[in-house]
Scaffold this motif. Structure first.
Motif, short mmCIF file in Angstrom:
data_model
loop_
_atom_site.label_atom_id
_atom_site.label_comp_id
_atom_site.label_asym_id
_atom_site.label_seq_id
_atom_site.Cartn_x
_atom_site.Cartn_y
_atom_site.Cartn_z
N ASN A 126 1.58 6.45 -7.12
CA ASN A 126 0.55 7.39 -7.58
C ASN A 126 1.02 8.83 -7.47
O ASN A 126 0.83 9.64 -8.39
CB ASN A 126 -0.72 7.19 -6.76
CG ASN A 126 -1.36 5.83 -7.00
OD1 ASN A 126 -1.13 5.21 -8.05
ND2 ASN A 126 -2.14 5.35 -6.04
N GLN A 127 1.63 9.19 -6.34
CA GLN A 127 2.09 10.57 -6.18
C GLN A 127 3.26 10.87 -7.11
O GLN A 127 3.42 12.01 -7.57
CB GLN A 127 2.47 10.83 -4.73
CG GLN A 127 1.30 10.79 -3.77
CD GLN A 127 1.57 11.53 -2.48
OE1 GLN A 127 2.34 12.48 -2.47
NE2 GLN A 127 0.92 11.09 -1.41
N GLU A 133 0.95 4.11 -3.02
CA GLU A 133 0.77 5.55 -2.80
C GLU A 133 1.96 6.33 -3.34
O GLU A 133 1.79 7.40 -3.96
CB GLU A 133 0.60 5.82 -1.30
CG GLU A 133 0.36 7.28 -0.96
CD GLU A 133 -0.95 7.79 -1.51
OE1 GLU A 133 -1.04 9.01 -1.78
OE2 GLU A 133 -1.89 6.98 -1.68
N ASN A 141 2.66 14.58 -0.92
CA ASN A 141 1.75 14.82 0.20
C ASN A 141 2.19 13.94 1.37
O ASN A 141 1.92 12.74 1.40
CB ASN A 141 0.32 14.48 -0.22
CG ASN A 141 -0.68 14.90 0.83
OD1 ASN A 141 -0.33 15.53 1.82
ND2 ASN A 141 -1.94 14.54 0.62
N ARG A 171 0.08 11.35 3.63
CA ARG A 171 -0.38 10.11 3.02
C ARG A 171 0.60 8.96 3.24
O ARG A 171 0.30 7.82 2.88
CB ARG A 171 -0.56 10.31 1.51
CG ARG A 171 -1.56 11.38 1.15
CD ARG A 171 -2.97 10.90 1.35
NE ARG A 171 -3.30 9.78 0.48
CZ ARG A 171 -4.45 9.13 0.50
NH1 ARG A 171 -5.38 9.49 1.37
NH2 ARG A 171 -4.67 8.12 -0.32
N PHE A 172 1.75 9.24 3.82
CA PHE A 172 2.77 8.22 4.01
C PHE A 172 2.86 7.85 5.49
O PHE A 172 2.60 8.66 6.37
CB PHE A 172 4.13 8.70 3.50
CG PHE A 172 4.16 8.94 2.02
CD1 PHE A 172 4.30 7.88 1.14
CD2 PHE A 172 4.02 10.22 1.50
CE1 PHE A 172 4.32 8.10 -0.23
CE2 PHE A 172 4.03 10.44 0.15
CZ PHE A 172 4.18 9.38 -0.73
N ARG A 173 3.26 6.61 5.74
CA ARG A 173 3.40 6.09 7.09
C ARG A 173 4.76 5.42 7.24
O ARG A 173 5.37 5.00 6.25
CB ARG A 173 2.31 5.06 7.41
CG ARG A 173 0.90 5.62 7.42
CD ARG A 173 0.67 6.52 8.62
NE ARG A 173 -0.71 6.96 8.70
CZ ARG A 173 -1.17 8.05 8.12
NH1 ARG A 173 -0.35 8.80 7.38
NH2 ARG A 173 -2.44 8.40 8.25
N ARG A 194 0.81 -1.21 0.00
CA ARG A 194 0.00 0.00 0.00
C ARG A 194 0.85 1.27 0.00
O ARG A 194 0.59 2.20 -0.78
CB ARG A 194 -0.96 -0.01 1.20
CG ARG A 194 -1.99 1.10 1.13
CD ARG A 194 -3.05 0.94 2.17
NE ARG A 194 -2.54 1.17 3.51
CZ ARG A 194 -3.31 1.21 4.60
NH1 ARG A 194 -4.61 1.01 4.49
NH2 ARG A 194 -2.79 1.42 5.78
N ARG A 236 7.63 8.05 5.15
CA ARG A 236 7.48 9.49 5.35
C ARG A 236 8.82 10.20 5.34
O ARG A 236 8.95 11.26 4.68
CB ARG A 236 6.72 9.76 6.65
CG ARG A 236 6.57 11.24 6.95
CD ARG A 236 5.63 11.51 8.09
NE ARG A 236 4.26 11.18 7.75
CZ ARG A 236 3.23 11.39 8.55
NH1 ARG A 236 3.42 11.92 9.75
NH2 ARG A 236 2.01 11.06 8.17
#
Length: 620
Positions: free
Chosen positions: A339-340, A336, A353, A356-358, A332, A362
């Motif tokens: 996509n970014q 993300e 962004n 949106r990251f974990r 996941r 990040r």
């Protein structure tokens, strides 16, 4: 990635625990099999001894036919009382022995048969022609033959020429109630066929030995290599010196060959005992060399007993958790990021962004954004900077700053020990001592609090305070004691005249001391003192302006500072009011110029066990 890492740790722990459990199972299995093998060998040795005794009893029963044979009795009678055994007796006896042995079943046939007369001399024989050259050969010296000549049935074990023979003897009687006229002796050589017969009956692996050599052996159990019994020859010397073998006739279980099994040595009873004759029983060692040995040694029945569905559930659950953690922490976030990255390439966004990251993605996204800003700056573009809150929210009101300072210690003085003290207000009577005023905690000449001026509230137990930016004023407790003679006791300058006196105000009335006592116990007493009003209240009552002439206020601060230093155990020598006043003035001017305030209020507090001064700008 913390979940995946924890899952890997859990799997590693489970794998290590499984290996540990299997290793324990292997050790317990081998230990219990070793104990079972030792018990089985002890039982085998006893069973073999019983089997040999049963075989001897059967041969004795069969030998009865020879003992009652008339031809054998006739040959014995022809030899008794003669100096030499007649040839006719020898021939007749040998013929009778052959006829007897041929009638026996194969399992009961004898290898050697002897006939002995009353004196134990050899009358006839079958199967041992080596004695024909010895005319004086006799058997009466053997205990088994001697007992048979006296009417007993006996069995024994002899060692002849390196060979072992199982012997049975039976008396030959001519008349009932009369002593035997001779005896019949039957021998069975202990060879491989005899060993196989005994091993088959007892289901044991057996070997016979005598004079330090293996004589015969046979393997009767499945999976046992008979060639391993040949290794017993190298161990017989040590067996002959074994204490248990000499005294008790048996050894403990000993390893067989390269620890492929176990062997137990037993001594044969009878004549062979003194010649070291005996037998050994052996068993293969059933052991698992490694945890994977369970898989090698398992058969189809063992595999059918395994619950394969439970193993499948365990594998499926472990795989499901692994896929879930991999999706949450890898698939996941990577999707993300992809996509970014596409939006960034297409110009839809300028930076990634970050919310949106974990996890570890990040910081990576943050570094990418920082790299984008660096590239923009190098290209001459405008870098993205933090938002200006003042331009958004308007000007932020200036906050007065606080300053605190303390006087340095004189040279050579030791630092004071920390004394717990309340950095707030000081209450209670002024302690007597150098520098004490003795005038209710006030310096002589300081204006007393007005208590009769119209329009002002009367003083109460707690002194009122006028906040200066939220900072409370210092209050002093009044004791009502009379002023000391001689003015300033600390060696400082004479008291400064009250500002009220300069303005022509009427002389102030001393502030009365109000106290109350309450009987708490036999020797206990509690006293409540009225605190001194603040300097602002005094100035308001007397009309004095502390901004124009702060000497009275500074005198009070000086007294508080001297008293606090003594309470903290600090030296006060050389600290005069002139030096103190110069320091306060210098700090006051600096603060007024910095903050644009009208005046500066000083107060005393304790910091890290030392007396210190705090300056508070006052704007009104």
């Amino acid at each position: 990635m913390i979940l995946s890492r924890i899952w890997y740790v859990i799997l590693a722990i489970l794998l290590a625990a499984a290996y540990y459990i299997v290793a324990l199972a292997v050790g317990q299995y081998n230990r219990r099999n070793q104990a079972a093998m030792e018990e089985t060998l002890k039982a085998d040795s006893q069973v073999v001894s019983w089997a040999m005794q049963v075989d001897a009893r059967r041969r004795l029963d069969v030998l009865l036919l020879a003992a009652v044979d008339p031809s054998i009795a006739k040959s014995i009678r022809g030899a008794n009382g003669k100096d030499a055994v007649p040839a006719a007796s020898k021939d007749e006896g040998a013929k009778a022995l052959r006829a007897f042995n041929e009638k026996l079943p194969a399992d009961y046939k004898n290898d050697v048969l002897f006939i002995a007369d009353r004196e134990g001399r050899l009358v006839a024989q079958v199967g041992y022609d080596a004695v024909n050259g010895f005319g004086e050969f006799e058997l009466g010296g053997y205990p088994a033959v001697f007992d048979a000549l006296h009417g007993f049935l006996r069995d024994d074990t002899w060692v002849w020429g390196g060979r072992i023979a199982r012997v049975v003897t039976r008396p030959v009687e001519d008349e009932v109630g009369q002593p035997p006229i001779g005896a019949v002796v039957a021998l069975r050589w202990v060879d491989n066929s005899f060993a196989k017969e005994i091993g088959k009956r007892t289901r044991t692996n057996i070997a016979f030995f005598a004079l330090g050599q293996r004589v015969a052996s046979a393997a009767s159990t499945d999976g046992f290599d008979e060639n391993s019994l040949e290794a017993l020859g190298s161990d017989l010397k040590a067996v002959g010196e074994d204490k248990g073998f000499k005294e008790n006739g048996r050894t403990d279980v000993r390893p067989l060959g390269d620890d492929k099994g176990g062997v137990l040595f037993v001594r044969l009873p009878g004549d062979a005992w003194e010649l070291g004759g005996g037998f050994a029983v052996a068993r293969p060692k059933v052991a698992i060399s490694s945890p994977t040995g369970f898989l090698v040694g398992a058969d189809d029945t063992d595999k059918k007993n395994v619950k394969l569905w439970l193993a499948g559930v365990i594998v499926g659950a472990a795989a499901l958790f692994g896929f879930l953690f991999s999706y949450l922490e890898h698939s996941r976030p990577m999707r993300e990021m992809k996509n970014q990255a596409e939006k960034l390439k297409n110009g839809q966004i300028d930076t990634l962004n970050l919310p949106r990251f974990r996890g570890g993605y990040r910081p990576i996204a943050t570094d990418i954004n920082a790299g984008i800003q660096r590239v923009v700056e190098k290209g001459g573009g405008t870098a993205r900077k933090p938002a200006d809150l003042e331009s958004i929210l308007g000007p932020v009101p200036a906050q007065p700053s606080m300053s605190a300072f303390s006087f340095p210690l004189p040279e050579g003085s030791a630092p004071p020990q920390p004394v717990p003290s309340n950095p707030g207000t000081h209450t209670g009577a002024n302690p007597a001592g150098p520098g004490a005023t003795g005038n209710n905690g006030r310096f002589p000449g300081a204006p007393p609090p007005p208590n009769t001026r119209p329009g002002l509230p009367p003083p109460v137990n707690a002194a009122p305070s006028t906040p200066g930016f939220g900072q409370p004023e210092r209050t002093m407790a009044m004791s009502g004691a009379a002023p000391q003679a001689g003015g300033f006791a600390g060696g400082g300058p004479p008291p400064v005249p009250s500002p009220a006196g300069k303005l022509g105000a009427p002389p102030p009335t001393p502030f009365p001391a109000v106290s109350s006592a309450k009987k708490l116990g036999k020797d206990e007493e509690e006293q409540t003192m009225v605190a001194q009003p603040s300097a602002d209240l005094i100035s308001a009552a007397t009309g004095a302006n502390p901004a124009l002439d702060p000497a009275a206020e500074w005198q009070q601060v000086y007294e508080d500072f001297i008293r606090t230093k003594r309470e903290c155990g600090e030296p006060t020598d050389g600290l005069t009011f002139e030096k103190f006043q110069q320091t306060l003035k210098k700090n006051r001017d600096a603060l007024i110029q910095r903050h644009g305030c009208k005046r500066v209020k000083f107060s005393v507090y304790v910091k890290e066990g030392r007396a210190s001064l705090k300056a508070t700008p006052v704007r009104d």
